[in-house]
Write an enzyme that holds these catalytic residues in place. Structure first.
Site, PDB file in Angstrom:
ATOM      1  N   VAL A 139      77.925  96.627  -7.231  1.00  0.00           N
ATOM      2  CA  VAL A 139      77.855  97.075  -5.846  1.00  0.00           C
ATOM      3  C   VAL A 139      78.261  98.547  -5.834  1.00  0.00           C
ATOM      4  O   VAL A 139      79.315  98.912  -6.352  1.00  0.00           O
ATOM      5  CB  VAL A 139      78.771  96.251  -4.930  1.00  0.00           C
ATOM      6  CG1 VAL A 139      78.675  96.767  -3.496  1.00  0.00           C
ATOM      7  CG2 VAL A 139      78.394  94.776  -4.987  1.00  0.00           C
ATOM      8  N   LYS A 140      77.412  99.390  -5.256  1.00  0.00           N
ATOM      9  CA  LYS A 140      77.674 100.828  -5.242  1.00  0.00           C
ATOM     10  C   LYS A 140      78.515 101.205  -4.023  1.00  0.00           C
ATOM     11  O   LYS A 140      78.146 100.911  -2.888  1.00  0.00           O
ATOM     12  CB  LYS A 140      76.353 101.605  -5.238  1.00  0.00           C
ATOM     13  CG  LYS A 140      75.562 101.422  -6.523  1.00  0.00           C
ATOM     14  CD  LYS A 140      74.211 102.125  -6.464  1.00  0.00           C
ATOM     15  CE  LYS A 140      74.343 103.607  -6.724  1.00  0.00           C
ATOM     16  NZ  LYS A 140      72.998 104.255  -6.867  1.00  0.00           N
TER      17      LYS A 140
END
Length: 360
Positions: A139-140
């Protein structure tokens, strides 16, 4: 496997694709490139998805079906994106398994609207992680001042994180510290210390930002100098007593990733950044056009020095020319966040337009 890219991988660097479209999944291109180019991961962002969804009709059926089922806006997009990323993740699963989880990752961004919202970022990262149900999906989260505590908490929560929108060594170290704190808290609470993370340093945007103001002899070198400086900080962190204690407890390093590695200046070599940033224990996420260029005529300039080589001398030349890199790093991060917000809003608008058109 392509010889030029094999030489790059032989330096100890992982090569990831900075792109995803449903088309390259459907026609087998991504699977072929994994074999031919040695790709072991993939990154995405709102701009990439905006272009992918707007380019042709590959997503039309899925948009129509999801809209008919009551999905809209961000929820609809996240489902579309995760469908693509799960498919890509399966292709990278062999690399993930072979490296015991070090490599073989794909990445999904939280809403850029949350760049200044710590609690919102933590909640969004958890939702995407839970919804994805994919063990090799990052997840960025942006490495903004508000994003840094969200990174720490997400790591503590067991969410693998790709820290994005890092431009300077100082910003990188803030992200690295957040990762370390998250792992230290897990160890203190008796939790598994293995939570994967990468820290993405954007390179070519430095040189684009000063293209019209820097002396001719200083053009197209600032991004590489910043990269060298950050790499030195990365290697020093991995040699620190603090890290050695965590490693002894079973933790794994947060790897440094080079992002924005396509050449923006048409007068500069099209493999400039890829050639200069070859370094062990790093990742280069590369657009398709630049990968093709390196496969055709790229050459490794040598392995980056662990002490940063001539980074400080180079950066002093920019300082002497009146370029304040710390101020510019802050501006680049803010501009990058704003650009992702613009792409995000455009993307959601595009999806709604398509959904409405497909109803008729």
């Amino acid at each position: 496997m392509n010889q030029n890219l094999q030489e790059l991988r032989a330096t100890g660097q992982s090569l990831w694709l900075d792109n995803i479209t449903r088309a390259i999944l459907d026609d087998g291109s991504l699977a072929r490139w994994i074999g031919e180019w040695g790709l072991t991961g993939l990154t995405s962002n709102p701009s990439i998805f905006d272009e992918a969804i707007g380019d042709g009709d590959a997503y039309d059926a899925a948009i129509a079906d999801k809209h008919a089922a009551g999905k809209s806006g961000e929820a609809l997009f996240i489902e579309l994106a995760l469908e693509d990323l799960r498919r890509a993740a399966r292709l990278f699963e062999p690399a993930h398994a072979a490296t015991d989880g070090v490599d073989g990752w794909v990445s999904m961004e939280i809403s850029p609207l949350l760049a200044a919202d710590t609690a919102g970022s933590v909640a969004a990262a958890r939702r995407i992680h839970d919804q994805a149900q994919c063990r090799n999906l990052f997840v960025k989260i942006p490495g903004t001042p508000e994003g840094v505590p969200a990174i720490e908490q997400s790591i503590y929560d067991g969410v693998p994180v790709n820290v994005t929108l890092l431009f300077s060594t100082r910003q990188y170290l803030a992200a690295a510290e957040a990762y370390l704190r998250g792992i230290e808290r897990r160890i203190a609470d008796g939790r598994d210390p293995v939570v994967a993370s990468v820290a993405s340093l954007f390179v070519s945007r430095w040189d684009k930002a000063i293209a019209s103001s820097a002396p001719t002899q200083l053009r197209n070198g600032l991004g590489i100098a910043i990269g060298k400086q950050a790499y030195r900080a990365y290697r020093e962190l991995l040699e620190s007593e603090r890290w050695r204690r965590l490693e002894a407890a079973g933790a794994r390093p947060q790897r440094l990733l080079w992002a924005s590695t396509s050449t923006k200046d048409p007068g500069a070599p099209d493999t400039l950044y890829v050639a200069a940033l070859a370094a062990p224990d790093t990742i280069d996420t590369i657009p398709e056009k630049t990968l093709r260029a390196f496969a055709d005529h790229g050459r490794v300039d040598g392995v980056m020095a662990s002490d940063g080589g001539d980074a400080e001398q180079l950066l002093q030349r920019y300082a002497d020319a009146g370029i304040d890199t710390e101020e510019l790093a802050e501006r680049l991060q803010k501009d990058g966040a704003a650009a992702f917000v613009k792409s995000w809003k455009q993307l959601l608008h595009r999806i709604e337009d398509k959904a409405a058109a497909l109803q008729h």
